[in-house]
Design an enzyme around this catalytic site. Structure first.
Site, PDB file in Angstrom:
ATOM      1  CD  GLU A   1      -1.736  -6.005   5.015  1.00  0.00           C
ATOM      2  OE1 GLU A   1      -1.774  -4.780   5.192  1.00  0.00           O
ATOM      3  OE2 GLU A   1      -1.361  -6.528   3.941  1.00  0.00           O
TER       4      GLU A   1
ATOM      5  CB  CYS B   1      -0.984  -0.027   1.164  1.00  0.00           C
ATOM      6  SG  CYS B   1      -2.334   1.172   0.997  1.00  0.00           S
TER       7      CYS B   1
ATOM      8  CB  SER C   1     -14.231 -14.064  28.816  1.00  0.00           C
ATOM      9  OG  SER C   1     -15.533 -13.540  28.919  1.00  0.00           O
TER      10      SER C   1
ATOM     11  CG  HIS D   1      -4.092  -3.815   2.495  1.00  0.00           C
ATOM     12  ND1 HIS D   1      -3.114  -3.217   3.245  1.00  0.00           N
ATOM     13  CD2 HIS D   1      -4.803  -2.810   1.928  1.00  0.00           C
ATOM     14  CE1 HIS D   1      -3.221  -1.908   3.158  1.00  0.00           C
ATOM     15  NE2 HIS D   1      -4.235  -1.628   2.363  1.00  0.00           N
TER      16      HIS D   1
END
Length: 749
Positions: A243, A155, A362, A241
């Site tokens: 990723e 990018c 949690s 992208h």
């Protein structure tokens, strides 16, 4: 001779069992065997030196010379790059280094300290900021790597490489957001990948002309140079992208760069390991688990005093565990790392955990419970924007797990802070201020010196300010309530720190970790719910009346969508082998039914663009307008806050998923029309009976919420939701939000 051993026999004495006697006649044979063994060992040692040792040295070299991921300021997906490389290198953080561009030491690059460098994306624009120090720094990094180690740009990094080597970069007349189709040429980077690829993009600047000596290796209808390379310089770059999960074969692109270009031999393909982890996760969700209802009664909280810290008080420190081992590929290592992190900070002090009951808090609760045991306190705050019955379910799950649990009803306090506000950021900040006041009050009363939160990486990156260097301005996508506490809180005299052990994780990484920690399915698979709850699903002004309306609208949408997925997949949330959630979130939102007309010239422009698409699908546009409530979006790495565009079709049917994707891509890329969100009008009632709200349907699929796709819903489900929503007297219109992230955010505000 030893007792019990006769001459001429091989044996051992009962008194000395390890003493061996030999017949002299066999001494020659034994000597021959010893000599033979010597030559065998010598041969094996020679093989070790010649063949095995160099390979081990190669592996050791791989570990000592990591891959460097350069973080550009404010880049949303830089951390995703780091995680992708970490997981390809076995899940250990030791083989990959993430570092802001401003901290990169050029001498380390030139000395060959790295086996490869990856430069990620960011919000800066070449058309505005190309003469800034920030870009000069990126260019210096790129040029320093030449002839030393391979380089991959993504990018903004792709555009920086073009600028560094004499290519042309410009502000495009239209951007690219969301899904795009690219055509690939032959390249070592695309080895083993089909020639046509579906990728994820988010950019407005683009490379017009590749630098001299570079070859274009990918293109799309919207961008001529989607990828380029110079094999001689070992420089490769892509505009899209790899990723994110939405880019097909994204991991394969990284694998090719690390293995074939950088020459690393310890690169693993994590697909099988991920598949194993998520297959085990799916087995957990199929097990039955009854939700528990709380017996603990809530403590009603009225007024909370302003925090008035004394002067010259040390600032509360934010402790975040970033760059950890992979919780999916190496959960045991992660848990050990996290527990040690907590114990090192907290020592023998007590901790107060903000417990929402989502997967983030949690997992944090279980890590803290193992680390500090009975010195853990937890507080569940019912802020009044929870889903129906949610607080009782959350407290029911934890009142046996955490003895020191406080259940607080602070709804009036939060209502007073946000009712009447219309701006999304004003509402978020007002909520955050009250949230930290409540935590401060109870931590002081209990005597806790540390507060812990389930803050994860998407919370942090979306709240991070993105500076436009040349303009001196800054923005962020949205301020999360648990990030960047107010100054008054950070100066609280009784507090020492904020502890966030899951800050370096994404939610899809937490679910396998939660299962590994033996949390019940009701917590492992709880659908993501924003910290401010239903507050961020009320677009525009907040009133006591529309809080209750939003609760009912949200319940209908969520139940219908989860009912559909349960019928289709046998479980409410289907998770595939790569952690992709169907749905990631499903919810309803509301906003005032007040519209704005588009200017004639803009109406004609968009109509012309849509006509080509709609004719293809045999559909007709009936009307277009803007709704007057602003909604949050993200283009590139920058926040947008604009009116949504509503499209009304003549035929009251839900178009196909492909049609909706084409509409979304076309509208969000219209030049000089800064729109991020597109809605489809499903049905409107024109009766004059007090109806005044638009109710919206939103369902998305995602793996980590950094990016998301609209979830395809059948017409029968959408029609059922629509008919139920229109039964509310306050609802006059129902719309379907079918956009992706980017350029929409998942939540409307």
């Amino acid at each position: 001779m030893n007792p019990g051993c006769e001459r001429g026999r091989l044996g051992s004495s009962p008194d000395y069992p390890y003493i061996v006697t030999l017949d002299d006649r066999r001494l020659y044979i034994l000597s021959s065997l010893i000599i033979l063994n010597f030559w065998l060992y010598f041969y094996a040692f020679t093989l070790l030196i010649i063949h095995i040792l160099p390979y081990c040295c190669c592996l050791l070299s791989d570990m000592e010379s990591p891959i460097l991921v350069v973080f550009t300021r404010g880049g949303q997906l830089n951390y995703n790059i780091w995680c992708s490389v970490r997981d390809l290198l076995g899940g250990s953080p030791s083989n990959v280094k993430g570092m802001p561009a401003t901290e990169v030491d050029m001498s380390e690059i030139k000395s060959g300290s790295y086996r490869g460098i990856i430069v990620g994306g960011g919000p800066l624009s070449f058309s505005v900021d190309k003469d800034s120090e920030e870009f000069a720094r990126l260019v210096s990094i790129i040029r320093s790597a030449e002839g030393v180690c391979p380089l991959l740009g993504i990018c903004l990094g792709h555009q920086a490489i073009a600028l560094a080597y004499g290519g042309d970069v410009s502000h495009s007349i239209r951007g690219e957001y969301g899904e795009s189709q690219v055509t690939l040429s032959s390249s070592i980077l695309f080895q083993g990948i089909p020639k046509t690829l579906s990728v994820w993009v988010s950019h407005f600047d683009e490379v017009d002309v590749a630098p001299p000596g570079f070859r274009v290796t990918a293109s799309s209808p919207y961008c001529k140079v989607e990828a380029m390379e110079c094999e001689e310089k070992l420089v490769y770059s892509v505009q899209f992208h790899p990723e994110v999960e939405e880019t097909q074969y994204g991991r394969r692109i990284f694998y090719n760069f690390l293995f074939h270009v950088c020459g690393l031999r310890n690169v693993e393909e994590p697909e099988k390991k991920y598949s194993q982890a998520y297959n085990l996760l799916r087995q957990v969700i199929t097990s039955s688990h009854e939700r528990k209802i709380a017996h603990l009664k809530p403590f009603t909280l009225g007024r909370v005093d302003e925090i008035k810290p004394p002067k010259n008080v040390p600032t509360v420190v934010e402790y975040r565990l970033l760059f950890p081992p992979s919780p999916v590929l190496a959960p045991r290592d992660f848990v050990r790392n996290a527990i040690k992190f907590i114990q090192t900070i907290v020592k023998d002090k007590s901790v107060l955990l903000a417990l929402s009951g989502g997967i983030d808090s949690s997992v944090t609760a279980e890590l803290l419970r193992r680390a500090v045991k009975d010195r853990l306190w937890a507080i569940h705050i019912d802020h009044g924007f929870m889903r129906k019955g949610e607080s009782k379910e959350v407290v029911g799950e934890f009142e046996d797990r955490i003895p020191n649990l406080i259940y607080v009803n602070a709804s009036k306090l939060f209502y007073n802070a946000v009712v009447g506000k219309t701006d999304a950021e004003e509402k978020r900040l007002a909520f955050s201020n009250v949230y930290f006041k409540v935590l401060n009050k109870f931590s002081q009363e209990i005597g806790c010196e540390y507060i812990s939160q389930g803050t994860i990486w998407p919370d942090i990156i979306e709240s991070m300010k993105r500076e436009r260097v040349s303009e001196g301005s800054s923005s962020y996508i949205k301020s999360q309530h648990n990030v960047s506490p107010p100054k008054e809180f950070m100066s609280s005299p009784h507090l020492k720190g904020l502890v966030e052990p899951v800050a370096g994780l994404f939610k899809n990484e937490e679910r396998p970790l939660a299962a590994y920690l033996s949390l019940p399915p009701s917590l492992v698979f709880r659908m993501p719910f924003p910290g401010p709850g239903l507050l961020v699903r009320i677009v525009g002004e907040v009133t006591i009346e529309n809080i209750e309306l939003e609760r009912k609208v949200n319940e209908i949408v969520e139940e219908e969508v989860l009912g559909y997925t349960t019928k289709t997949y046998g479980i409410p949330i289907y998770i595939n082998e790569f952690g992709y959630h169907v749905p990631w979130q499903a919810f309803g939102f509301i906003m005032r039914d007040s519209s704005l007309s588009l200017p004639d010239n803009l109406y004609e422009t968009i109509s012309g663009i849509l006509k080509t698409i709609l004719v293809k699908y045999n559909l007709t546009l009936e009307d277009m307008y803007l709704l007057e409530g602003r909604m949050t979006g993200v283009k590139g790495d920058n926040r947008t806050y604009t009116f949504p565009l509503v499209i009304k079709l003549r035929d009251s049917i839900l178009p196909s998923y492909d049609c909706l994707c084409e509409i979304f891509r076309a509208v969000t890329s219209v030049p000089h029309f800064n729109i991020s969100r597109v809605l489809l009008e499903l049905e409107r009632k024109n009766e004059k009976n007090g109806r005044r709200y638009v109710a919206g349907i939103r369902a998305v699929i995602s793996s980590n919420a950094m990016t998301a796709k609209n979830m395809p819903l059948p017409f029968t489900v959408v029609d059922s939701i629509t008919s139920k929503l229109l039964r509310f007297s306050e609802v006059s219109c129902v719309v379907y939000d079918f956009g992706h992230k980017p350029s929409e955010t998942i939540e409307p505000e």
